[in-house]
Design a protein around this motif. Sequence first.
Motif, short mmCIF file in Angstrom:
data_model
loop_
_atom_site.label_atom_id
_atom_site.label_comp_id
_atom_site.label_asym_id
_atom_site.label_seq_id
_atom_site.Cartn_x
_atom_site.Cartn_y
_atom_site.Cartn_z
N THR A 1 44.18 -67.15 96.35
CA THR A 1 44.42 -65.88 97.07
C THR A 1 44.17 -64.67 96.18
N THR A 2 44.47 -64.77 94.90
CA THR A 2 44.22 -63.65 94.00
C THR A 2 42.72 -63.42 93.85
N LEU A 3 41.97 -64.48 93.76
CA LEU A 3 40.51 -64.38 93.66
C LEU A 3 39.94 -63.74 94.92
N ARG B 1 39.68 -64.24 106.59
CA ARG B 1 39.06 -63.45 107.65
C ARG B 1 38.46 -62.17 107.08
N ALA B 2 39.19 -61.55 106.15
CA ALA B 2 38.69 -60.32 105.53
C ALA B 2 37.44 -60.59 104.69
N LEU B 3 37.41 -61.72 104.00
CA LEU B 3 36.21 -62.07 103.22
C LEU B 3 34.99 -62.15 104.11
N GLU B 4 35.16 -62.72 105.29
CA GLU B 4 34.03 -62.86 106.21
C GLU B 4 33.62 -61.51 106.77
N LEU B 5 34.60 -60.69 107.15
CA LEU B 5 34.30 -59.39 107.74
C LEU B 5 33.60 -58.47 106.75
N ARG B 6 33.95 -58.58 105.48
CA ARG B 6 33.40 -57.66 104.47
C ARG B 6 32.25 -58.26 103.69
N GLY B 7 31.72 -59.37 104.15
CA GLY B 7 30.52 -59.94 103.54
C GLY B 7 30.75 -60.57 102.19
N ALA B 8 32.01 -60.95 101.87
CA ALA B 8 32.31 -61.52 100.55
C ALA B 8 32.51 -63.02 100.60
N LYS B 9 32.31 -63.62 101.77
CA LYS B 9 32.57 -65.05 101.94
C LYS B 9 31.69 -65.89 101.01
N ASN B 10 30.41 -65.59 100.95
CA ASN B 10 29.50 -66.41 100.14
C ASN B 10 29.81 -66.29 98.65
N VAL B 11 30.13 -65.10 98.19
CA VAL B 11 30.47 -64.94 96.77
C VAL B 11 31.72 -65.75 96.45
N PHE B 12 32.67 -65.74 97.36
CA PHE B 12 33.92 -66.48 97.13
C PHE B 12 33.68 -67.98 97.06
N TRP B 13 32.97 -68.52 98.06
CA TRP B 13 32.82 -69.97 98.16
C TRP B 13 31.68 -70.52 97.31
N ASP B 14 30.63 -69.73 97.08
CA ASP B 14 29.46 -70.26 96.38
C ASP B 14 29.43 -69.91 94.89
N GLU C 1 32.49 -67.89 92.93
CA GLU C 1 33.75 -67.82 92.20
C GLU C 1 34.59 -69.09 92.29
N THR C 2 34.76 -69.63 93.50
CA THR C 2 35.61 -70.82 93.64
C THR C 2 35.05 -72.02 92.87
N PRO C 3 33.77 -72.33 92.95
CA PRO C 3 33.25 -73.47 92.17
C PRO C 3 33.35 -73.28 90.66
N LEU C 4 33.52 -72.02 90.22
CA LEU C 4 33.56 -71.76 88.78
C LEU C 4 34.92 -72.12 88.18
N VAL C 5 35.98 -72.18 89.00
CA VAL C 5 37.33 -72.40 88.47
C VAL C 5 37.42 -73.67 87.63
N PRO C 6 37.02 -74.85 88.15
CA PRO C 6 37.11 -76.05 87.31
C PRO C 6 36.19 -76.02 86.09
N ASP D 1 26.65 -62.50 88.47
CA ASP D 1 26.56 -63.57 89.48
C ASP D 1 25.62 -64.68 89.00
N ILE D 2 24.50 -64.29 88.44
CA ILE D 2 23.48 -65.27 88.03
C ILE D 2 24.02 -66.20 86.95
N ILE D 3 24.68 -65.65 85.94
CA ILE D 3 25.15 -66.53 84.87
C ILE D 3 26.30 -67.40 85.34
N LYS D 4 27.09 -66.93 86.32
CA LYS D 4 28.16 -67.78 86.86
C LYS D 4 27.57 -68.96 87.63
#
Length: 942
Positions: free
Chosen positions: A466-468, A527-540, A542-547, A868-871
């Motif tokens: 949620t913080t991410l 829902r806010a991620l989708e509305l503001r166009g941030a869904k792909n950055v989150f799922w593709d 930032e989230t995969p980078l955590v592990p 984004d590219i290096i992540k």
Amino acid sequence: MTDSASGYTLQQASVAPAADTCDEPVRRTIAVVDGNSLMHRAFHAIPPSMNAPDGRPTNAVFGFLNMFLKMVDAFHPDGIAVAFDKGKPLVRMEMLPSYKAQRPPMDEDLHVQFPMIKQLLEHLSIPILEAAGWEGDDILGTLARLGEQEGLDMLLITGDRDMYQLTTEHVKIVGTKRGLSDVQLMTPQVVEDLYHGITPALVPDFYGLKGDSSDNIPGVPGIGPKKASALIMRYGSLDEVIAHAEEVPGKMGENLRAHIDDALLSRRVATIQTDAPVELDMRELSFPAFDAHAVHDALGELGIMAMQNRFLMLIGDDEGPSSPDGETLAVADALIARAETAEGIDEAVAELVRAIDAGEWIAAVIDDDKKDGALFGLTHTLWVATSERLIAFEEPEGTEAVSTEHAGGIDLTAGLVRGVISRLLADARLCAPDMKSLIRELVPADSSEPALTDALEIDVSRTFDTTLAAYLLDSARSHFDDGYIADTYLSVSLPPARGEAGAPTDAPVASARAAAVARAAREPLARALELRGAKNVFWDIETPLVPVLVAMERTGMLVDPGCLKDLSEGLESQIDELAVRIRALAGDSDFNISSPMQLSHILFDVMGLPTKGLKKTHRGYYSTNARVLDELAQDNELVRLILEYREKTKIKSTYLDTLGPLRRQDGRVHTTYNQTITATGRLSSSNPNLQNIPTRSELGHTVKTAFSAGEGALFLAVDYSQIELRLLAHLSGDEHLIRAFREGEDFHAETAARVFGVPVDEVTPRLRSRAKAVNFGIVYGQQAFGLSQTLDIPVSEAQEMIDRYFEAYPGVRAFLDRTVAEAAERGYAETMFGRRRPIPELRMKNATQRSFGERTAMNHPMQGSAADIIKIAMRRVAERLHGGDLHAKMILQVHDELDFECPIAEVADVSAMVREEMEGVVKLKVPLIADVSTGVTWADAK
């Protein structure tokens, strides 16, 4: 809100008005909102980084609704109306032509939001009242008196203090004191106390004497609030003050006698009118009177869906469009499962398995009792929130591991907390405010401790940090705590947690509250991620980078404590020698070189160095920051020695004396990577910060000699070459930039040739160096002054170089201008991958702030896209290393560089693989190039 056996519920704070104590029938309460006052306060309290899907700013609308809902929660009015100004305030301008004449025009970003809030209010079936030439204040005054006559209790919601004159037993002012969160209920007694005896009826008299500069009401010169209050208290009213004007001594008396007409006019202008031409049947007024679909449509159009559930709750409908799964805000009985209580564990595990099998989103937060700075605590607690229960899985640190395997496939042999986390990560849909901390329970940072899972095998598609998510939605913020997330995405004011000021003894601990907030906020955040166009950055991205980061942090970096010690001792001798020379030149053997105040005294008072253009600190001495000393050092040996002294003491204290004690049992230092710190999207490093070791300094290079890859391995560094310039070429589409990169030319030499008008083979090292400064300066939005400082040349010459650059690369100028214009219109700049950076400075009146906003807008598409590219490359490289037969390990990321510990036999294969992945992240109009270097130590590799 409790975590006791009676239940745990996230609730809105509620402060209802005091009920009448007499036996008359209960009076209905009607709230009338001063729309202009609230919109202005909201606009200036909420950063201008919120936008509707169509780009319109919405910060004032969001703030207005936030305050509106808090008012409803606190006072539960039976009906609500909103009044707005309409046109010029002609009613008062007829009395005082200069009324409000000094006020600047309304900010355009605020102006465009008034039609939006009015349309929203219409969807909410809330009456809007306006009258040409009349102000909202007078409409509130008119309705206050009408409502009181009809036997109603009236609440006037406004930030204007002159409204206090309307206060009676049944008319109260809800004053917004600071921003949107602090309100004060004004009763006649509160008004009298506030103004030291001035009753509501005397408030216009008070303004008659003191005036009001914000509205251009003159009053009497020299009479402020204290004097005005004292005069009225002495004589009883403005009329009596005037009648006794001859008794008032001194200059105040002279001014009073000379400005009697101004005082009377000011009182008249400050008097709220109660005869505005508006009509409202308050007996028929009711709230709420809207339906779920109206709310959904209205908020969805503006992209403010986070408040939908609060509005739905007002009508008892939490199953409206896009509502959560019925348990957004409530988590029932707290269930404590302790390691020594088998019955408690069985019951807790049964609830956990039920939630997992049901496919619910489950929230989890780790808590322990360790003090700040301590490595260990006595107990470890995992708070888990399901739709039915709040569970505390609790076990003392150091107790024997539970040896049984409980129902539900939860293996407790490694301990209760770790067993539950293992099951959650393996099978649950898991959300948390810090997903990395949960994985870290199973994958300790110290690699000498066993790992219970492989971080890179975790299925991140079932996790939600949620913080991410909150960071991606507003990366300009620096903190994303529970209070912010609850307030922004749940419209809930969190009550204090145990141990916080004002918390009852049975209040929940902060971690329990955090679990409840995380679970409740996951859906509105998604829902806010989708509305503001941030869904792909989150799922593709930032989230995969955590592990990946967990794995890198566990690997750590080998550091030689003996080397650090030798370097520190050598530097200490140099620092001592410098101190002797500095004190000798200063003529003061007791001078504390590290004291900015003493240094300022030596430089500017004793030595008389020039102070023109320098600013003093709040303590009254001239600043001795790096910029000031850099300028003075050009002509002064003492200042040059001080800069050298500062650099060496900083390197010694920050790295050489610190890195050794930070080594864990595995002999390595383990940095922590932060994903939610920088507005650009770049990772940051802390404890220790390994990204910030100076790269261009000989001393920084020396520190890196203490880091090695270990026996039989090399330190492998792979660095993107000029990635931001290549991105500039791609994004701008400038044909000359693109050709230079495609043909593999020396790009800086090519720029020098075009800017200075000489053949490429005649470009000197000096011209190339200048062209390089211009190239990178343009990427960062540098203006002529900044370039002149970098190259130590006149501003006019720097401006000429920039002009020539844009003549040589016209597509760049067009791209940068377009980028700034689009960012100013939207309120944010965007990367190639959709990462948005809010830039509120673009809408600020201050020229310096606006200039910063323009530079930020120019730079973000390149710098953010590079991040984004290096992540993406990090994730792909980690997967290749994990899935193949290679033994190399990724150990560090520094800006555009990835570093590895690589067995000597694998150097060729790893180099080729890493370059392939880094260069293949995205297809640009120019090639992405990754340069490889190796060495026995980090210093050797770079």
